[in-house]
Write a protein that holds these residues in place. Structure first.
Motif, PDB file in Angstrom:
ATOM      1  N   SER A 150       0.811  -1.208   0.000  1.00 51.26           N
ATOM      2  CA  SER A 150       0.000   0.000   0.000  1.00 51.26           C
ATOM      3  C   SER A 150       0.847   1.262   0.000  1.00 51.26           C
ATOM      4  O   SER A 150       1.975   1.263   0.505  1.00 51.26           O
ATOM      5  CB  SER A 150      -0.851   0.053   1.267  1.00 51.26           C
ATOM      6  N   ALA A 153       2.415   2.033   3.613  1.00 54.47           N
ATOM      7  CA  ALA A 153       3.547   1.160   3.938  1.00 54.47           C
ATOM      8  C   ALA A 153       4.748   1.656   3.134  1.00 54.47           C
ATOM      9  O   ALA A 153       5.876   1.724   3.623  1.00 54.47           O
ATOM     10  CB  ALA A 153       3.227  -0.277   3.578  1.00 54.47           C
ATOM     11  N   GLN A 193      -6.679  -4.265  -4.599  1.00 54.50           N
ATOM     12  CA  GLN A 193      -6.837  -5.209  -3.493  1.00 54.50           C
ATOM     13  C   GLN A 193      -7.888  -4.724  -2.504  1.00 54.50           C
ATOM     14  O   GLN A 193      -7.868  -3.567  -2.085  1.00 54.50           O
ATOM     15  CB  GLN A 193      -5.511  -5.422  -2.758  1.00 54.50           C
ATOM     16  N   LYS A 228      -8.321  -9.930  -0.347  1.00 52.22           N
ATOM     17  CA  LYS A 228      -7.243 -10.437   0.510  1.00 52.22           C
ATOM     18  C   LYS A 228      -7.823 -11.162   1.722  1.00 52.22           C
ATOM     19  O   LYS A 228      -8.547 -10.581   2.522  1.00 52.22           O
ATOM     20  CB  LYS A 228      -6.379  -9.264   0.990  1.00 52.22           C
ATOM     21  N   GLN A 231      -2.075 -12.682   4.451  1.00 49.29           N
ATOM     22  CA  GLN A 231      -0.754 -12.609   3.817  1.00 49.29           C
ATOM     23  C   GLN A 231       0.231 -13.417   4.651  1.00 49.29           C
ATOM     24  O   GLN A 231       0.049 -13.557   5.876  1.00 49.29           O
ATOM     25  CB  GLN A 231      -0.327 -11.153   3.634  1.00 49.29           C
ATOM     26  N   GLY A 328       7.008 -14.601   3.355  1.00 49.29           N
ATOM     27  CA  GLY A 328       6.716 -13.333   2.675  1.00 49.29           C
ATOM     28  C   GLY A 328       6.976 -12.119   3.556  1.00 49.29           C
ATOM     29  O   GLY A 328       7.120 -12.222   4.776  1.00 49.29           O
ATOM     30  N   GLY A 371       6.539 -14.950  -2.342  1.00 43.97           N
ATOM     31  CA  GLY A 371       7.377 -15.408  -1.232  1.00 43.97           C
ATOM     32  C   GLY A 371       8.779 -15.675  -1.751  1.00 43.97           C
ATOM     33  O   GLY A 371       9.136 -16.814  -2.024  1.00 43.97           O
ATOM     34  N   LYS A 372       9.509 -14.606  -2.004  1.00 42.74           N
ATOM     35  CA  LYS A 372      10.892 -14.663  -2.519  1.00 42.74           C
ATOM     36  C   LYS A 372      10.963 -15.298  -3.907  1.00 42.74           C
ATOM     37  O   LYS A 372      11.957 -15.927  -4.252  1.00 42.74           O
ATOM     38  CB  LYS A 372      11.792 -15.376  -1.507  1.00 42.74           C
ATOM     39  N   VAL A 392       5.963 -10.018  -6.901  1.00 40.57           N
ATOM     40  CA  VAL A 392       7.159  -9.679  -6.122  1.00 40.57           C
ATOM     41  C   VAL A 392       6.953  -8.396  -5.340  1.00 40.57           C
ATOM     42  O   VAL A 392       6.438  -7.417  -5.859  1.00 40.57           O
ATOM     43  CB  VAL A 392       8.407  -9.509  -7.018  1.00 40.57           C
ATOM     44  N   ALA A 393       7.383  -8.426  -4.076  1.00 41.45           N
ATOM     45  CA  ALA A 393       7.281  -7.226  -3.243  1.00 41.45           C
ATOM     46  C   ALA A 393       8.680  -6.733  -2.871  1.00 41.45           C
ATOM     47  O   ALA A 393       9.165  -5.734  -3.401  1.00 41.45           O
ATOM     48  CB  ALA A 393       6.452  -7.537  -1.999  1.00 41.45           C
TER      49      ALA A 393
HETATM   50  C1  LIG Z   1       6.253  -3.169   2.823  1.00 46.08           C
HETATM   51  C2  LIG Z   1       5.282  -4.256   2.489  1.00 46.08           C
HETATM   52  C3  LIG Z   1       3.919  -3.987   2.457  1.00 46.08           C
HETATM   53  C4  LIG Z   1       3.008  -5.000   2.151  1.00 46.08           C
HETATM   54  N1  LIG Z   1       1.665  -4.719   2.083  1.00 46.08           N
HETATM   55  C5  LIG Z   1       0.786  -5.690   1.739  1.00 46.08           C
HETATM   56  C6  LIG Z   1      -0.596  -5.397   1.558  1.00 46.08           C
HETATM   57  O1  LIG Z   1      -1.052  -4.258   1.682  1.00 46.08           O
HETATM   58  N2  LIG Z   1      -1.413  -6.419   1.218  1.00 46.08           N
HETATM   59  C7  LIG Z   1      -0.951  -7.701   1.018  1.00 46.08           C
HETATM   60  O2  LIG Z   1      -1.729  -8.589   0.683  1.00 46.08           O
HETATM   61  N3  LIG Z   1       0.359  -7.992   1.149  1.00 46.08           N
HETATM   62  C8  LIG Z   1       1.237  -7.021   1.479  1.00 46.08           C
HETATM   63  N4  LIG Z   1       2.570  -7.311   1.557  1.00 46.08           N
HETATM   64  C9  LIG Z   1       3.031  -8.691   1.211  1.00 46.08           C
HETATM   65  C10 LIG Z   1       3.509  -8.749  -0.235  1.00 46.08           C
HETATM   66  O3  LIG Z   1       2.490  -8.351  -1.120  1.00 46.08           O
HETATM   67  C11 LIG Z   1       3.991 -10.158  -0.649  1.00 46.08           C
HETATM   68  O4  LIG Z   1       2.901 -11.032  -0.655  1.00 46.08           O
HETATM   69  C12 LIG Z   1       5.068 -10.735   0.245  1.00 46.08           C
HETATM   70  O5  LIG Z   1       5.984  -9.768   0.673  1.00 46.08           O
HETATM   71  C13 LIG Z   1       5.835 -11.858  -0.478  1.00 46.08           C
HETATM   72  O6  LIG Z   1       6.549 -11.371  -1.563  1.00 46.08           O
HETATM   73  P1  LIG Z   1       8.136 -11.083  -1.527  1.00 46.08           P
HETATM   74  O7  LIG Z   1       8.783 -12.266  -0.911  1.00 46.08           O
HETATM   75  O8  LIG Z   1       8.475 -10.887  -2.953  1.00 46.08           O
HETATM   76  O9  LIG Z   1       8.344  -9.876  -0.689  1.00 46.08           O
HETATM   77  C14 LIG Z   1       3.483  -6.311   1.876  1.00 46.08           C
HETATM   78  C15 LIG Z   1       4.860  -6.578   1.905  1.00 46.08           C
HETATM   79  C16 LIG Z   1       5.753  -5.564   2.196  1.00 46.08           C
HETATM   80  C17 LIG Z   1       7.229  -5.874   2.202  1.00 46.08           C
END
Ligand SMILES: Cc1cc2nc3c(=O)[nH]c(=O)nc-3n(C[C@H](O)[C@H](O)[C@H](O)COP(=O)(O)O)c2cc1C
Ligand code: SF4
Length: 553
Positions: A150, A153, A193, A228, A231, A328, A371-372, A392-393
């Motif tokens: 978001s 965040a 979302q 959602k 998470q 994640g 998740g990575k 990817v986040a």
């Molecule tokens: C800073 C941050 C904010 C996030 N905000 C949300 C969110 O608003 N809604 C959600 O479903 N997941 C949120 N996530 C989770 C990510 O969307 C993602 O599912 C998770 O980090 C796994 O991906 P990654 O391993 O590539 O980081 C957030 C993750 C991070 C790092």
């Protein structure tokens, strides 16, 4: 007097460096911490040499190792992402190590040059929303997309950089549960979302408001809706935006008070079980015409069993399922939830997928993994398990400057990525960083294309569970599909028709080639062979473009 003169020169030099740091736009760290910030780059540079004698190795740091971060940074900057000398992973002793099995003889050949394939679209192997006949069904143009995060965040410039990066790379940008802000409106297609607090689509009392949702998706380039459920980093807990990160703008977008932590409830008010959830999903899809899916971490199995059983009649259904691994990321969560609640991706995803495969309906759903998975070696395993798209986040955050300082929760992110502090966010230049985000997304696609081709297929979606082995030291290598309990090595692959479609779409992807066979080669053709033989070297073997990469369904 002498002292003053002696100090004048160094002081002037430091001032000059400070001015240069403050005015440059390449490095947020140098802008935010003029002069001092250089220490970080110095340490990064001499780190490998120092570490040989003192600290940790390239794979010790978590959540992302130094090697993994280096690959993301190099890709984002379009530097050479190759590594020298050979692996420093403990392949022989790491239990559970995944090995991708290449094919020696195959029709497709990976291109060798580091950058070949970057511009090649890598569309989804399935058309999102087609099985349920949604009015706005479409084939996502990119197999990698930016996951829910978001505004709140993340900082405004970070959201803008990601949005523009997605637009450049043809990827989808998930809004996260905090609603749509001005920073999301820079050209990328959005996945909206809906979280438990219904930010962006709620009335004055915090209840879900369908009319507001319809207005919102009509006004913005929203291509799909994600409900959602949970998470991976904090399942069953809801969301938390710390008061320190709530600006006036965020308070206004979300409809919340300033100066207080902003909580999202842990469960939805609009539905209370799988049955009522499917009604809600069908309502949203009917009213907006958009594909609608869910995002969830994997805990107890009943969710997946019930969902697959209720969808098997074909009357109702979700268009996509985004499975988030327990490893994640999050902006903020209690340690016990981040560390110990919900299954890691490689264990959780197969549970959800298998429930659908047993009902024979896995190909009716677009499967998204997170998740990575922004690291190609993890993504290859995910595709072999049945994933169609990757979200990817944190890897996307790294591409725009995140250095894994892990202060995302206290508003002191030094790179301006995850903070609302005006000084710190000013260092993040969306012009430069959007290019980097796009470079990273394209590099990931290039690597995935190459690894799929090394396995003998044209697209990562065609990688099956028999193309990966899971090692138990040097004693045992078990095919992935058996390790995760799939009944059949064909589980994880799209339907035959979907496979044919994606093969057709990938015609023209750049491949490597060799010189024509010599006259003594066993299968050397007669005269005239050279004319039809593939050209030598890397580059487009046939057409240079893939046709129809984003065909609406
Ligand atoms: C800073 C941050 C904010 C996030 N905000 C949300 C969110 O608003 N809604 C959600 O479903 N997941 C949120 N996530 C989770 C990510 O969307 C993602 O599912 C998770 O980090 C796994 O991906 P990654 O391993 O590539 O980081 C957030 C993750 C991070 C790092
Ligand atoms: S640099 Fe640190 S605080 Fe900023 S986003 Fe990255 S991990 Fe979070």
């Amino acid at each position: 007097m002498k002292w003053t003169r002696a100090l004048a020169l160094p002081a002037a030099a430091v001032a000059a460096v400070a001015v240069r740091d403050l005015t440059q736009k390449q490095h947020a760290i140098l802008h935010n911490f003029p002069v001092l910030g250089h220490a970080r780059y110095l340490l990064e540079k001499v780190g490998p040499e120092l570490r040989q004698y003192i600290v940790t190795d390239n794979n010790d740091e978590r959540p992302f190792s130094r090697d993994q971060r280096r690959w993301v940074y190099a890709s984002a900057k379009r530097q050479n992402p190759y590594f020298g000398f050979g692996t420093d992973n403990d392949v022989e002793r790491n239990e559970g190590y995944a090995v991708i099995k290449h094919r020696t003889f195959a029709d497709v050949q990976p291109a060798v040059h580091p950058n070949v394939g970057e511009e090649t679209p890598l569309p989804c192997a399935k058309v999102l929303g087609a099985p349920r006949g949604r009015r706005h069904a479409f084939r996502p143009a990119s197999t990698i997309n930016v996951s829910a995060m978001s505004y709140g965040a993340l900082s405004g410039p970070a959201v803008e950089a990601l949005n523009r990066g997605c637009a450049l790379a043809g990827a989808l940008h998930n809004t996260g549960e905090g609603g749509i802000s001005v920073h999301h409106r820079h050209g990328a297609d959005l996945v909206f979302q809906i979280g438990t607090a219904y930010f962006g689509c709620r009335d004055g009392r915090g209840r879900f408001d369908l009319e507001r949702l319809k207005d919102l998706v009509a006004a913005d380039p929203v291509r799909a809706i994600e409900v959602k459920l949970s998470q991976g980093a904090k399942p069953g807990l809801g969301g938390l935006l710390p008061a320190a990160k709530i600006s006036e703008e965020i308070a206004q977008i979300r409809g919340i008070p300033l100066g207080e932590d902003c909580h999202s409830p842990s469960r939805h008010a609009e539905f209370s079980d799988v049955d009522s959830m499917l009604d809600f999903v069908e309502l949203l899809a009917a009213e907006t015409g958009l594909p609608v899916g869910i995002k969830s971490a994997v805990g107890q199995d009943d969710l997946w069993q019930d969902l697959a059983r209720m969808m098997s009649s074909g009357d109702r259904g979700v268009d996509f399922i985004a499975v988030d691994g327990g490893e994640g990321g999050t902006g903020a969560a209690p340690l016990i939830f981040s560390d110990s609640v919900s299954l890691p991706f490689r264990l959780g995803f197969p549970q959800a997928y298998a429930a659908f495969a047993r009902e024979g309906i896995a190909d009716r759903v677009v499967w998204i993994g997170a998740g990575k998975l922004g690291l190609p070696e993890n993504a290859a395993v995910a595709f072999a398990l049945g994933v169609d798209l990757v979200n990817v986040a944190r890897e996307a955050m790294m591409s725009i400057g995140c250095i894994q300082a892990q202060r995302c929760h206290d508003d002191r992110c030094p790179t301006g990525v995850a903070t609302q502090n005006a000084w710190l966010t000013r260092g993040l230049d969306p012009d430069t960083k959007s290019e980097r985000a796009a470079n990273y997304l394209r590099s990931w696609r290039r690597e995935m294309l190459k690894v799929a081709e090394a396995c003998g297929v044209q697209h990562p979606g065609l990688m099956g569970g028999d193309m990966v082995d899971i090692l138990l030291g040097t004693r045992l290598a078990t095919p992935l599909w058996q390790t995760v309990g799939y009944d059949d090595p064909g589980w994880g692959l799209p339907s035959r028709q979907q496979q044919e479609d994606i093969r057709r779409l990938m015609v023209g992807a750049p491949e490597g080639g060799s010189a024509p066979p010599s006259a003594t080669a066993v299968d050397a053709p007669d005269e005239g062979r050279e004319e039809g033989a593939p050209s030598s070297g890397d580059g487009p073997a046939r057409d240079s473009r893939i046709e129809d990469s984003a065909t609406p369904g």
